[in-house]
Design a protein around this motif. Structure first.
Motif, short mmCIF file in Angstrom:
data_model
loop_
_atom_site.label_atom_id
_atom_site.label_comp_id
_atom_site.label_asym_id
_atom_site.label_seq_id
_atom_site.Cartn_x
_atom_site.Cartn_y
_atom_site.Cartn_z
N ASN A 116 0.82 -1.21 0.00
CA ASN A 116 0.00 0.00 0.00
C ASN A 116 0.86 1.26 0.00
OD1 ASN A 116 -2.75 -0.84 -0.12
ND2 ASN A 116 -2.44 -1.75 1.90
N VAL A 117 1.94 1.26 0.75
CA VAL A 117 2.84 2.41 0.74
C VAL A 117 3.42 2.60 -0.66
CG1 VAL A 117 5.09 3.22 1.58
CG2 VAL A 117 3.40 2.34 3.18
N HIS A 118 3.78 1.52 -1.31
CA HIS A 118 4.32 1.60 -2.66
C HIS A 118 3.28 2.19 -3.62
CE1 HIS A 118 6.34 0.57 -6.38
NE2 HIS A 118 5.28 -0.10 -6.75
N VAL A 168 0.68 4.17 -2.95
CA VAL A 168 0.44 5.58 -2.64
C VAL A 168 1.61 6.42 -3.11
CG1 VAL A 168 0.16 7.24 -0.76
CG2 VAL A 168 -1.15 5.12 -0.76
N ARG A 169 2.83 5.97 -2.86
CA ARG A 169 4.02 6.70 -3.28
C ARG A 169 4.05 6.83 -4.81
NH1 ARG A 169 8.42 5.28 -5.50
NH2 ARG A 169 10.31 6.48 -5.37
N THR A 170 3.77 5.76 -5.50
CA THR A 170 3.78 5.78 -6.96
C THR A 170 2.72 6.73 -7.50
OG1 THR A 170 4.55 3.50 -7.01
CG2 THR A 170 3.58 4.34 -9.02
N SER A 171 1.56 6.78 -6.86
CA SER A 171 0.51 7.67 -7.34
C SER A 171 0.89 9.14 -7.19
CB SER A 171 -0.81 7.39 -6.62
OG SER A 171 -0.74 7.82 -5.28
N PHE A 172 1.67 9.48 -6.19
CA PHE A 172 2.09 10.86 -6.01
C PHE A 172 3.29 11.21 -6.88
CE2 PHE A 172 -0.26 10.60 -1.95
CZ PHE A 172 -1.01 11.75 -2.09
N VAL A 173 4.19 10.25 -7.12
CA VAL A 173 5.41 10.52 -7.86
C VAL A 173 5.17 10.54 -9.36
CG1 VAL A 173 7.69 9.60 -8.40
CG2 VAL A 173 6.90 9.64 -6.05
N SER A 174 4.35 9.65 -9.86
CA SER A 174 4.16 9.55 -11.31
C SER A 174 3.23 10.64 -11.82
CB SER A 174 3.62 8.17 -11.68
OG SER A 174 2.31 8.03 -11.19
#
Length: 60
Positions: free
Chosen positions: A26-28, A30-36
Motif C-alpha cells: 500500500n505504501v508503494h 500511494v508513493r507511486t501515485s504521487f510521484v508519477s
C-alpha cells in the motif's frame, strides 16, 4: 516450548509478516501515485464525433 505454543508463535509470525507485506504494498501504491505524472498526449480539443472522445479538462 510445547507444540501448541510453537504453533501460536508461527501463526503470529505469519500474521505479522503478512501485515507487513500488505502495508509495504500500500505504501508503494500511494508513493507511486504521487510521484508519477503522465505526460501530455495529443487529444481532441473539440467535441467528439463518431465515437471519438476528448479530454474533459486538459492539463497541458
Amino acid at each position: 516450548m510445547t507444540l501448541l505454543m510453537q504453533r501460536r508463535v508461527m501463526v503470529g509470525f505469519a500474521v505479522v509478516v503478512g501485515l507487513g507485506i500488505f502495508a509495504a504494498a500500500n505504501v508503494h501504491l500511494v508513493r507511486t501515485s504521487f510521484v508519477s505524472q503522465p505526460d501530455c498526449v495529443p487529444h481532441l480539443k473539440t467535441p467528439g464525433k463518431n465515437g471519438q472522445f476528448r479530454a474533459a479538462q486538459s492539463s497541458c
